[in-house]
Design a protein around this motif. Sequence first.
Motif, PDB file in Angstrom:
ATOM      1  N   ILE A 202      11.734  -2.628 -35.342  1.00  0.00           N
ATOM      2  CA  ILE A 202      11.770  -3.532 -34.276  1.00  0.00           C
ATOM      3  C   ILE A 202      12.504  -4.861 -34.566  1.00  0.00           C
ATOM      4  O   ILE A 202      12.207  -5.535 -35.682  1.00  0.00           O
ATOM      5  CB  ILE A 202      10.551  -4.107 -33.294  1.00  0.00           C
TER       6      ILE A 202
ATOM      7  N   GLN B 196      14.595  -5.756 -29.802  1.00  0.00           N
ATOM      8  CA  GLN B 196      15.472  -4.585 -29.818  1.00  0.00           C
ATOM      9  C   GLN B 196      14.819  -3.569 -30.642  1.00  0.00           C
ATOM     10  O   GLN B 196      14.223  -3.754 -31.781  1.00  0.00           O
ATOM     11  CB  GLN B 196      16.819  -4.956 -30.348  1.00  0.00           C
ATOM     12  N   LEU B 197      14.726  -2.314 -29.929  1.00  0.00           N
ATOM     13  CA  LEU B 197      13.978  -1.103 -30.612  1.00  0.00           C
ATOM     14  C   LEU B 197      15.132  -0.251 -31.684  1.00  0.00           C
ATOM     15  O   LEU B 197      15.973   0.120 -31.102  1.00  0.00           O
ATOM     16  CB  LEU B 197      13.510  -0.178 -29.458  1.00  0.00           C
TER      17      LEU B 197
ATOM     18  N   THR C  96      14.880  10.705 -33.083  1.00  0.00           N
ATOM     19  CA  THR C  96      13.568  10.203 -33.596  1.00  0.00           C
ATOM     20  C   THR C  96      13.365  11.218 -34.739  1.00  0.00           C
ATOM     21  O   THR C  96      13.378  12.378 -34.646  1.00  0.00           O
ATOM     22  CB  THR C  96      12.533  10.338 -32.555  1.00  0.00           C
TER      23      THR C  96
ATOM     24  N   ILE D 273       7.805  -2.248 -26.902  1.00  0.00           N
ATOM     25  CA  ILE D 273       8.533  -3.370 -26.622  1.00  0.00           C
ATOM     26  C   ILE D 273       8.347  -3.966 -25.547  1.00  0.00           C
ATOM     27  O   ILE D 273       8.267  -5.389 -25.280  1.00  0.00           O
ATOM     28  CB  ILE D 273      10.104  -2.826 -26.483  1.00  0.00           C
ATOM     29  N   GLN D 274       7.865  -3.439 -24.379  1.00  0.00           N
ATOM     30  CA  GLN D 274       7.611  -4.136 -23.227  1.00  0.00           C
ATOM     31  C   GLN D 274       6.325  -5.018 -23.185  1.00  0.00           C
ATOM     32  O   GLN D 274       6.236  -6.076 -22.899  1.00  0.00           O
ATOM     33  CB  GLN D 274       7.446  -3.210 -22.059  1.00  0.00           C
TER      34      GLN D 274
ATOM     35  N   ARG E  33       4.928   5.367 -24.542  1.00  0.00           N
ATOM     36  CA  ARG E  33       6.238   5.635 -25.493  1.00  0.00           C
ATOM     37  C   ARG E  33       6.360   4.385 -26.338  1.00  0.00           C
ATOM     38  O   ARG E  33       6.033   3.333 -25.941  1.00  0.00           O
ATOM     39  CB  ARG E  33       7.323   5.819 -24.435  1.00  0.00           C
ATOM     40  N   PRO E  34       7.648   4.441 -27.248  1.00  0.00           N
ATOM     41  CA  PRO E  34       7.913   3.484 -27.996  1.00  0.00           C
ATOM     42  C   PRO E  34       8.333   2.368 -27.316  1.00  0.00           C
ATOM     43  O   PRO E  34       8.301   1.097 -27.521  1.00  0.00           O
ATOM     44  CB  PRO E  34       8.970   4.105 -29.022  1.00  0.00           C
ATOM     45  N   GLU E  35       8.961   2.606 -26.086  1.00  0.00           N
ATOM     46  CA  GLU E  35       9.543   1.371 -25.277  1.00  0.00           C
ATOM     47  C   GLU E  35       8.531   0.766 -24.657  1.00  0.00           C
ATOM     48  O   GLU E  35       8.650  -0.428 -24.562  1.00  0.00           O
ATOM     49  CB  GLU E  35      10.423   2.150 -24.091  1.00  0.00           C
ATOM     50  N   HIS E  36       7.432   1.216 -24.325  1.00  0.00           N
ATOM     51  CA  HIS E  36       6.133   0.536 -23.829  1.00  0.00           C
ATOM     52  C   HIS E  36       5.802  -0.560 -24.797  1.00  0.00           C
ATOM     53  O   HIS E  36       5.173  -1.748 -24.571  1.00  0.00           O
ATOM     54  CB  HIS E  36       5.079   1.314 -23.545  1.00  0.00           C
TER      55      HIS E  36
ATOM     56  N   HIS F 234       6.318   1.583 -12.651  1.00  0.00           N
ATOM     57  CA  HIS F 234       6.656   2.879 -13.082  1.00  0.00           C
ATOM     58  C   HIS F 234       7.207   3.501 -11.832  1.00  0.00           C
ATOM     59  O   HIS F 234       6.344   3.695 -10.624  1.00  0.00           O
ATOM     60  CB  HIS F 234       5.766   3.796 -14.008  1.00  0.00           C
TER      61      HIS F 234
ATOM     62  N   GLU G 206      12.897 -11.544 -26.123  1.00  0.00           N
ATOM     63  CA  GLU G 206      13.493 -10.108 -26.424  1.00  0.00           C
ATOM     64  C   GLU G 206      13.522  -9.618 -27.561  1.00  0.00           C
ATOM     65  O   GLU G 206      13.660 -10.313 -28.686  1.00  0.00           O
ATOM     66  CB  GLU G 206      15.179 -10.389 -25.759  1.00  0.00           C
TER      67      GLU G 206
END
Length: 739
Positions: free
Chosen positions: A596, A705-706, A536, A693-694, A688-691, A632, A703
């Motif tokens: 994204i 992709q990050l 990052t 995406i969720q 988080r950045p993944e959140h 989680h 779907e």
Amino acid sequence: MLLDTYRTFGCETGEPTFRYSLIDGVKDGYLVNPVVVDARTEITTQLLSDEGYSIAAVAAPEDEKTSEEIIEETFKVRDFERKFFSEETNRILCRTFLDHALKDPITGEIGKTIAFCVSQHHAAKITQILNELAHELFPGKYNSDFAMQVTSNVANSQQATTNFTNNNLGGTGNFDERYKTGKTRVCVTVGMMTTGYDCPDILNLCMMRPIFSPTDFVQIKGRGTRKHNFTSNVIDRELKEELGELQKEHFKLFDFFANCEYFEEKFNYDEVLKLPKPGEPRPEAPPQPPAVPIADYENFNPDPLKTLEEMAVGPDGMKIDRRLFERFEERVKSDDEIKRMVEGRDFDAIESYIVLTWKYRQIETGGWNLFQAQPLTDEHRSDRLFPQNPAQQPATDLKSAPSCDTPLPWDHIDTGIDKQWLKADLQRALEAATVPDCSFDGCSHCGVCGADFGHNIVVPPQPIPTFTGHFVPNQNRAQRLRLWFGKQADMALISHLDLMRLLDRAVRRAAIPVAFTGGFHPGPRIVPASALPLGTTSSGEIVDFDLTEPMEPEAFKQKLAAQLPESIPLYRVESIAVNSASATQLLEQAEYVLAIQCLGSSETRSETEPTPATWQFWIEQILASSQILVEHTTKSGKVQQINLRERLSELELLAPEQMPQAMKDSAILPWVGVRYVGSCRNDGALLRPEHIIQMLEFVAQQEFQLGQIHRQHLFLASLHEWTNARDKPLGLPVTSAAK
């Protein structure tokens, strides 16, 4: 197994190929001899005698017509804890050990000990008795951890042997916190710790069983022969300097069954092992008469200590330590050929004679029976094998060796080294000449380098710095500086720990007076606000530096920037109060920019990218939601539901020109840019950045992709806000994405 090992190494007679004995180790100062404590009770004295320990038992009549019969039974020492059991004997043996054991020279507690028992059941008894007696002698100190059974039927027994060596079996000792030693003082075992086990600080060995194998006796005795400096385990530096060296001079070998006496006076060392030759069937043992069953007997009578004697083993060792070497010595002294060579002072011929004798016997018999072989006869001698006259021996002088000019099979290989130099170097070696090191003393003309490759550059050695004492960290804190910096380009590929090492080294090279933490592992007081994930980039990192001397923020920035790569830009530095809350404590939110890509649904992959209006619709759906729940799993395995929506403050779609420069340079412009501000508290409330995406997958049912992640800012709460907001739940105001 023992016999097969001897045959494998060509030592059917019991003679090893090479031996470095205990006596040699003691004389050379590497090992120590024991002090034998020979202690016998009334019962063990009788068990050891030729007559044995006799009892009279009344046999019950088989029927009404027969009368009671008195039967006399005799037990020998081999029957102890197998057919003959005596709780009182075990108890007096344990008490004798505790009364006469060597103490740890620093804490004064019982020194580390290994006790060897008859069986696992016997080991369990001894362990229980030792713990009971230790509780009486040291109330509240051990809590049944003084002795521990280490046998194959006990779980994690192999790890227990390692922990005993590392001084952490049963926990840490509680006699002196400045000294590292284990709480458990005695390992009670049967055979696990006899061979291949190394524990240098053993002070006592207890043979609570009779031993008849010389191998077992030597191996058990060998567990205590290692030397040890006890102050090496002292943690406190002042105490270590005060005590100096406390070397282990000897250890105590508690012999409760006259094992030392047996191997000194009764064991037959001249018995030769007779092994069948390979392929020869083993002779069948003659049939034995059926054994008469002897009932087990348990003694409940008192068993007082009868004799106790301490004997220090001298430098010549025990008889068992000397006998095997004496057999080789006698063989050499009885050889007439060796005598003749000794008289002629021809020691090289002696060496050749012994080696060739061994080689001949190996060829003739297929075995390596060297030291028990008869001398070579004239029939065996030849000019090829061993000349009768030493003058006829093959020349071993290097001067008569083949010429260096003789062509060799590998001469066609270009090794890069001149063969003439090798010849000259060999001659210098034969003349014991010192070849200069070309790194410091100029070229030695070895042929590796030359005019075509460039000659060596002589590098003068660096001066050896004078020793000014051990490093003492300065823990004084006179100033705290808060630095805002970035992590860009290739620096994104170094981990958080590597980044901290980079800052530490840069501070040292810049001669910045950084303060250190206390404790056993002092470190520089360099505290980042939040760790950045690997890969990052960032333009908003924050780190606090505590200094021992005040510095101007601008001077600090210039000194540090000179030692850092360009990919770690420094933006600004502020001086804050030393005792104020750290950036880690004040951290509330973080701003990220994400690249994204939409992959489409799981059934069909869309070939067309969603339009900006579609992306804006998805973002508005997220902002309009009151909760978006995800599961989680914690480190303890618990599954929790987290509302990601309450951790989100801002979310918007970015135009390509609004993307950070670091992301523009990485050729990800076909991807969509999204900026968000979310919770980044160090109590675990993170978005988080993944959140993101969720949440997008939740509202779009697509779907995603990050790609690249860039952290733009870290937001710190003011001290007043931080004090009042720490206990409040998350519920941050949400700013609309439309601008």
